[in-house]
Motif scaffolding. Structure first.
Motif, PDB file in Angstrom:
ATOM      1  N   PRO A  53       0.823  -1.361  -0.075  1.00  6.47           N
ATOM      2  CA  PRO A  53       0.115   0.108  -0.055  1.00  6.47           C
ATOM      3  C   PRO A  53       0.756   1.275  -0.084  1.00  6.47           C
ATOM      4  CG  PRO A  53      -0.878  -1.671   1.577  1.00  6.47           C
ATOM      5  CD  PRO A  53       0.513  -2.047   1.045  1.00  6.47           C
ATOM      6  N   ILE A  54       2.056   1.187   0.544  1.00  5.93           N
ATOM      7  CA  ILE A  54       2.856   2.558   0.716  1.00  5.93           C
ATOM      8  C   ILE A  54       3.634   2.498  -0.822  1.00  5.93           C
ATOM      9  CG2 ILE A  54       5.030   3.248   1.770  1.00  5.93           C
ATOM     10  CD1 ILE A  54       4.400   1.788   4.082  1.00  5.93           C
ATOM     11  N   LEU A  55       4.008   1.282  -1.416  1.00  5.32           N
ATOM     12  CA  LEU A  55       4.602   1.677  -2.516  1.00  5.32           C
ATOM     13  C   LEU A  55       3.873   2.260  -3.860  1.00  5.32           C
ATOM     14  CD1 LEU A  55       6.925  -1.479  -2.446  1.00  5.32           C
ATOM     15  CD2 LEU A  55       7.619   1.043  -2.352  1.00  5.32           C
ATOM     16  N   PHE A  56       2.512   1.564  -3.640  1.00  5.33           N
ATOM     17  CA  PHE A  56       1.719   1.599  -4.812  1.00  5.33           C
ATOM     18  C   PHE A  56       0.543   2.796  -4.436  1.00  5.33           C
ATOM     19  CE2 PHE A  56       3.925  -2.278  -5.541  1.00  5.33           C
ATOM     20  CZ  PHE A  56       4.466  -2.065  -6.825  1.00  5.33           C
ATOM     21  N   TYR A  57       0.635   3.650  -3.654  1.00  8.68           N
ATOM     22  CA  TYR A  57      -0.610   4.607  -3.295  1.00  8.68           C
ATOM     23  C   TYR A  57      -1.112   5.066  -4.429  1.00  8.68           C
ATOM     24  CZ  TYR A  57       2.866   8.286  -2.948  1.00  8.68           C
ATOM     25  OH  TYR A  57       3.520   9.284  -3.193  1.00  8.68           O
ATOM     26  N   ASP A  58      -0.335   5.598  -5.300  1.00  6.31           N
ATOM     27  CA  ASP A  58      -0.812   6.177  -6.584  1.00  6.31           C
ATOM     28  C   ASP A  58      -1.324   5.567  -7.644  1.00  6.31           C
ATOM     29  OD1 ASP A  58      -1.000   8.796  -5.602  1.00  6.31           O
ATOM     30  OD2 ASP A  58       0.943   9.320  -6.104  1.00  6.31           O
ATOM     31  N   PHE A  59      -0.887   4.261  -7.691  1.00 10.55           N
ATOM     32  CA  PHE A  59      -1.376   3.266  -8.714  1.00 10.55           C
ATOM     33  C   PHE A  59      -2.207   2.078  -8.372  1.00 10.55           C
ATOM     34  CE2 PHE A  59       2.786   5.009  -8.908  1.00 10.55           C
ATOM     35  CZ  PHE A  59       2.816   5.482 -10.305  1.00 10.55           C
ATOM     36  N   GLU A  60      -3.575   2.553  -7.977  1.00 10.97           N
ATOM     37  CA  GLU A  60      -4.507   1.550  -7.488  1.00 10.97           C
ATOM     38  C   GLU A  60      -4.691   0.076  -8.224  1.00 10.97           C
ATOM     39  OE1 GLU A  60      -6.965   0.549  -4.667  1.00 10.97           O
ATOM     40  OE2 GLU A  60      -5.904   2.370  -4.633  1.00 10.97           O
ATOM     41  N   TYR A  61      -4.437   0.420  -9.504  1.00  8.63           N
ATOM     42  CA  TYR A  61      -4.531  -0.805 -10.457  1.00  8.63           C
ATOM     43  C   TYR A  61      -3.470  -1.740 -10.163  1.00  8.63           C
ATOM     44  CZ  TYR A  61      -4.536  -4.000 -14.403  1.00  8.63           C
ATOM     45  OH  TYR A  61      -4.533  -5.015 -15.217  1.00  8.63           O
ATOM     46  N   LEU A  62      -2.132  -1.192 -10.103  1.00  5.33           N
ATOM     47  CA  LEU A  62      -1.193  -2.104  -9.635  1.00  5.33           C
ATOM     48  C   LEU A  62      -1.066  -2.585  -8.274  1.00  5.33           C
ATOM     49  CD1 LEU A  62       1.947  -0.011 -11.482  1.00  5.33           C
ATOM     50  CD2 LEU A  62       0.900  -2.288 -12.215  1.00  5.33           C
ATOM     51  N   LYS A  63      -1.460  -1.837  -7.511  1.00  4.55           N
ATOM     52  CA  LYS A  63      -1.541  -2.229  -5.922  1.00  4.55           C
ATOM     53  C   LYS A  63      -2.379  -3.514  -5.852  1.00  4.55           C
ATOM     54  CE  LYS A  63      -3.988  -0.038  -2.955  1.00  4.55           C
ATOM     55  NZ  LYS A  63      -4.634   0.990  -1.996  1.00  4.55           N
ATOM     56  N   ASN A  64      -3.725  -3.463  -6.720  1.00  2.00           N
ATOM     57  CA  ASN A  64      -4.426  -4.696  -6.492  1.00  2.00           C
ATOM     58  C   ASN A  64      -3.896  -6.026  -7.131  1.00  2.00           C
ATOM     59  OD1 ASN A  64      -6.453  -3.126  -5.141  1.00  2.00           O
ATOM     60  ND2 ASN A  64      -7.281  -2.604  -7.252  1.00  2.00           N
ATOM     61  N   LEU A  65      -3.214  -5.760  -8.312  1.00  2.00           N
ATOM     62  CA  LEU A  65      -2.610  -6.782  -9.151  1.00  2.00           C
ATOM     63  C   LEU A  65      -1.539  -7.281  -8.348  1.00  2.00           C
ATOM     64  CD1 LEU A  65      -2.474  -8.112 -11.726  1.00  2.00           C
ATOM     65  CD2 LEU A  65      -0.604  -6.493 -12.533  1.00  2.00           C
ATOM     66  N   ILE A  66      -0.617  -6.480  -7.836  1.00  2.00           N
ATOM     67  CA  ILE A  66       0.516  -7.138  -7.115  1.00  2.00           C
ATOM     68  C   ILE A  66       0.142  -7.794  -5.848  1.00  2.00           C
ATOM     69  CG2 ILE A  66       2.690  -6.456  -5.746  1.00  2.00           C
ATOM     70  CD1 ILE A  66       3.166  -4.349  -8.140  1.00  2.00           C
ATOM     71  N   THR A  67      -0.991  -7.018  -5.224  1.00  2.00           N
ATOM     72  CA  THR A  67      -1.531  -7.716  -4.012  1.00  2.00           C
ATOM     73  C   THR A  67      -2.162  -9.082  -4.201  1.00  2.00           C
ATOM     74  OG1 THR A  67      -2.180  -5.549  -3.142  1.00  2.00           O
ATOM     75  CG2 THR A  67      -3.143  -7.224  -1.980  1.00  2.00           C
ATOM     76  N   LYS A  68      -2.757  -9.310  -4.865  1.00  2.00           N
ATOM     77  CA  LYS A  68      -3.373 -10.634  -5.617  1.00  2.00           C
ATOM     78  C   LYS A  68      -2.159 -11.601  -5.692  1.00  2.00           C
ATOM     79  CE  LYS A  68      -7.619  -9.116  -7.469  1.00  2.00           C
ATOM     80  NZ  LYS A  68      -8.515  -8.896  -8.654  1.00  2.00           N
ATOM     81  N   SER A  69      -1.243 -10.990  -6.515  1.00  2.00           N
ATOM     82  CA  SER A  69      -0.056 -11.946  -6.880  1.00  2.00           C
ATOM     83  C   SER A  69       0.857 -12.347  -5.751  1.00  2.00           C
ATOM     84  CB  SER A  69       0.937 -11.104  -7.666  1.00  2.00           C
ATOM     85  OG  SER A  69       0.215 -10.638  -8.984  1.00  2.00           O
ATOM     86  N   PHE A  70       0.919 -11.475  -4.766  1.00  2.00           N
ATOM     87  CA  PHE A  70       1.421 -11.915  -3.528  1.00  2.00           C
ATOM     88  C   PHE A  70       0.520 -12.605  -2.461  1.00  2.00           C
ATOM     89  CE2 PHE A  70       4.934  -9.167  -4.730  1.00  2.00           C
ATOM     90  CZ  PHE A  70       6.084  -9.645  -3.839  1.00  2.00           C
ATOM     91  N   GLN A  71      -0.583 -12.728  -2.674  1.00  2.00           N
ATOM     92  CA  GLN A  71      -1.441 -13.577  -1.942  1.00  2.00           C
ATOM     93  C   GLN A  71      -1.110 -14.852  -2.437  1.00  2.00           C
ATOM     94  OE1 GLN A  71      -5.115 -11.335  -2.445  1.00  2.00           O
ATOM     95  NE2 GLN A  71      -5.155 -10.450  -0.445  1.00  2.00           N
ATOM     96  N   ILE A  72      -1.092 -15.172  -3.783  1.00  2.00           N
ATOM     97  CA  ILE A  72      -0.932 -16.310  -4.353  1.00  2.00           C
ATOM     98  C   ILE A  72       0.262 -16.901  -4.133  1.00  2.00           C
ATOM     99  CG2 ILE A  72      -1.096 -17.650  -6.686  1.00  2.00           C
ATOM    100  CD1 ILE A  72      -3.160 -15.722  -7.461  1.00  2.00           C
ATOM    101  N   ILE A  73       1.308 -16.048  -3.816  1.00  2.00           N
ATOM    102  CA  ILE A  73       2.519 -16.509  -3.715  1.00  2.00           C
ATOM    103  C   ILE A  73       2.673 -17.084  -2.241  1.00  2.00           C
ATOM    104  CG2 ILE A  73       5.216 -15.745  -3.101  1.00  2.00           C
ATOM    105  CD1 ILE A  73       4.767 -13.845  -5.705  1.00  2.00           C
TER     106      ILE A  73
END
Length: 414
Positions: free
Chosen positions: A91-111
Motif C-alpha cells: 500500500p505504501i509503494l503503490f498508493y498512487d497506482f490503484e490498479y497495480l496495487k490490486n494486481l501485485i496484492t493478488k500476486s503476493f497472496q497467491i505466492i
C-alpha cells in the motif's frame, strides 16, 4: 498515508532524486530498492533459520528434526518473512497506482499460498521419511497417503487462488467445477482410479512394500519397492524396474508370495516322467535284490511277508506274476522316494511330504514330488531341489525304471 508519501519523497531527495521526477520513475526506483532489500532480508532470514535449525538438530536425540532440515522446512518458512514484509509495504509503494496495487496484492497472496503449500509438503514428506524409519511402517504405502493429502492441499490452494484472482466466492468456483466435471474426470481418470485403488490395496492389505509379487501381464517378477497413488514399482530379480498402474492390482490377477515368505517352508512341486514300458511286477528274486537298499529293506521285508501270506491263504497260482497281490517296481520306487525325502535334512518335516502318481500322459507317467524346503531363500531352494532330483534320477535305474525322453536324431539313426 500522507506521512508515508512525504517520508518516501524526503528519502528520494536524500538520494539526490527530484520530487518532480516522473511518478513512474519514482515508483520504479522504489520498487528496485525494496526488491533488493527484500532479497537481502530473505538471505539473512534463511541463514538465521538454518543456523538455528542445525543447532537444534545437533542437540536433540530424535532424528525427526534432521529429516525436517533435509526436507527444507526451515528454508520454506524463512521465505515467508520477506514475502509478508513486502505484502505490508505494497500500500505504501503503490498508493498512487490503484490498479497495480490490486494486481501485485493478488500476486503476493497467491505466492503466499504457494509457500504455504511448500511448507505443508515439507512437513508431510518429513513425516513420511520418519515413518519409514520405523519397522512397523516400512511395508505400508505411506507415499499414497501423502499424495492424497497433497492433492487435497493443491485443490484447496486452487480454490483460494481462483477466488482471489476473480474476486468470486468459493461457491462460484464449485458451480464452474460442476459444469466441467466430465472433462475433469476424463483428464484425471488415472489419478481417480489410482486413488480408489490405493485405498482398497491398503485396506485389504493386498500388497506391501517388500512383498515379492509376480504380475505376468506387466512382466513383473520381483520385490515391491514403492507404492504411490498412480503406480507401483517392482524391482525384478534381474534388477530392472517394472512400473504397474495401481488400479491394475485390483482389476487384474497377480501372485503375491508373502504367504510363502511368512510360512515355515517353500513348496517343491516337480515330477519325474517315467517310461510306462519299464513298469513291471516284481518277483521274489527282484525283491530280494532290492533289499540291499537300506532305506526300504524293512519295508520290503514287511510287505513281502504280508503279500506271500495272503497269496498262500488264497491259494494263488504264482506261476504267473499277474496273479494275486504283487509289488511293482514303480510302487517300490515311490516308497523309496517318499522315505528319502522324509529323511532329507533340508525338508520341513512338519509340512506335507508326498510322492504321488499323476494321470498318465503321452510323455509317460508323472511321479510328482510334493514337499516343502525348510530354507526359503531362492538360491538355497534351487540347490535343495537339484540335490533331491539328482539323487532320484541316478537311483531310478536300480528299480529297472526308465525316464521318458522324446526320441533324438541318434534314436532315428539307430
Amino acid at each position: 498515508m500522507n506521512f508515508n508519501k512525504h517520508f518516501l519523497y524526503n528519502y528520494l531527495q536524500e538520494l539526490g532524486l527530484s520530487i518532480n521526477t516522473s511518478k513512474y520513475l519514482n515508483l520504479f526506483i522504489l520498487l528496485i530498492l525494496f526488491l533488493i532489500v527484500i532479497y537481502a532480508i530473505d538471505i539473512i532470514t534463511r541463514k538465521v533459520f538454518q543456523s538455528i535449525s542445525v543447532r537444534i538438530s545437533k542437540t536433540s536425540k530424535t532424528n525427526f528434526d534432521d529429516i525436517l532440515l533435509a526436507n527444507k522446512l526451515p528454508t520454506n518458512i524463512a521465505h515467508l518473512v520477506p514475502v509478508l514484509l513486502f505484502f505490508e509495504l505494497i500500500p505504501i509503494l503503490f498508493y498512487d497506482f490503484e490498479y497495480l496495487k490490486n494486481l501485485i496484492t493478488k500476486s503476493f497472496q497467491i505466492i503466499s499460498i504457494i509457500l504455504a503449500i511448500k511448507i505443508v509438503r515439507s512437513i508431510l514428506n518429513s513425516v513420511k521419511d520418519f515413518l519409514k524409519t520405523l519397522p512397523r511402517f516400512k511395508d505400508k504405502p505411506i507415499d499414497s497417503y501423502i499424495q492424497v493429502f497433497m492433492i487435497f492441499a493443491w485443490f484447496s490452494a486452487l480454490i483460494l487462488s481462483f477466488a482471489i484472482i476473480t474476486n468470486q466466492s468459493i461457491l462460484a468456483f464449485f458451480t464452474a467445477l460442476g459444469a466441467a466435471s466430465a472433462i475433469i474426470i476424463l483428464i484425471f481418470k488415472d489419478t481417480i482410479l489410482g486413488f480408489v485403488a490405493s485405498i482398497q490395496v491398503s485396506v485389504n492389505d493386498m500388497v506391501r512394500i517388500g512383498d515379492w509379487i509376480t504380475f505376468e501381464k506387466f512382466g513383473a517378477d520381483g520385490d515391491v519397492i514403492e507404492i504411490s497413488l498412480a503406480t507401483v514399482k517392482v524391482q525384478n530379480f534381474d534388477k530392472t524396474i517394472t512400473t504397474i498402474p495401481t488400479y491394475a492390482l485390483i482389476s487384474d490377477s497377480f501372485k503375491n508370495w508373502r504367504g510363502m515368505v511368512n510360512s515355515q517352508g517353500r513348496r517343491i512341486k516337480r515330477a519325474l516322467n517315467i517310461k510306462m514300458e519299464s513298469i513291471k511286477h516284481l518277483s521274489n528274486e527282484d525283491i530280494d535284490k532290492l533289499k540291499s537298499i537300506q532305506l526300504i529293506e524293512a519295508y520290503l521285508t514287511m510287505r513281502q511277508e504280508k503279500i506271500n501270506s495272503y497269496n498262500n491263504e488264497q491259494n494263488i497260482n504264482k506261476e504267473l506274476l499277474l496273479n494275486g497281490r504283487n509289488l511293482t517296481n514303480i510302487g517300490v520306487f515311490r516308497k523309496y522316494a517318499q522315505t528319502y525325502i522324509e529323511m532329507h535334512p533340508a525338508i520341513n518335516k512338519d509340512m506335507t511330504i508326498m510322492v504321488r502318481q499323476l494321470a498318465p500322459t503321452t510323455n509317460g507317467l508323472p511321479l510328482e514330488i510334493y514337499a516343502f524346503s525348510a530354507d526359503k531363500k531362492w538360491k538355497n531352494y534351487e540347490y535343495i531341489i537339484a540335490d533331491i532330483f539328482d539323487h532320484l534320477l541316478a537311483s531310478i535305474q536300480y528299480f529297472d525304471l526308465e525316464i521318458f525322453e522324446l526320441p533324438t536324431n541318434l534314436n532315428f539313426k539307430s
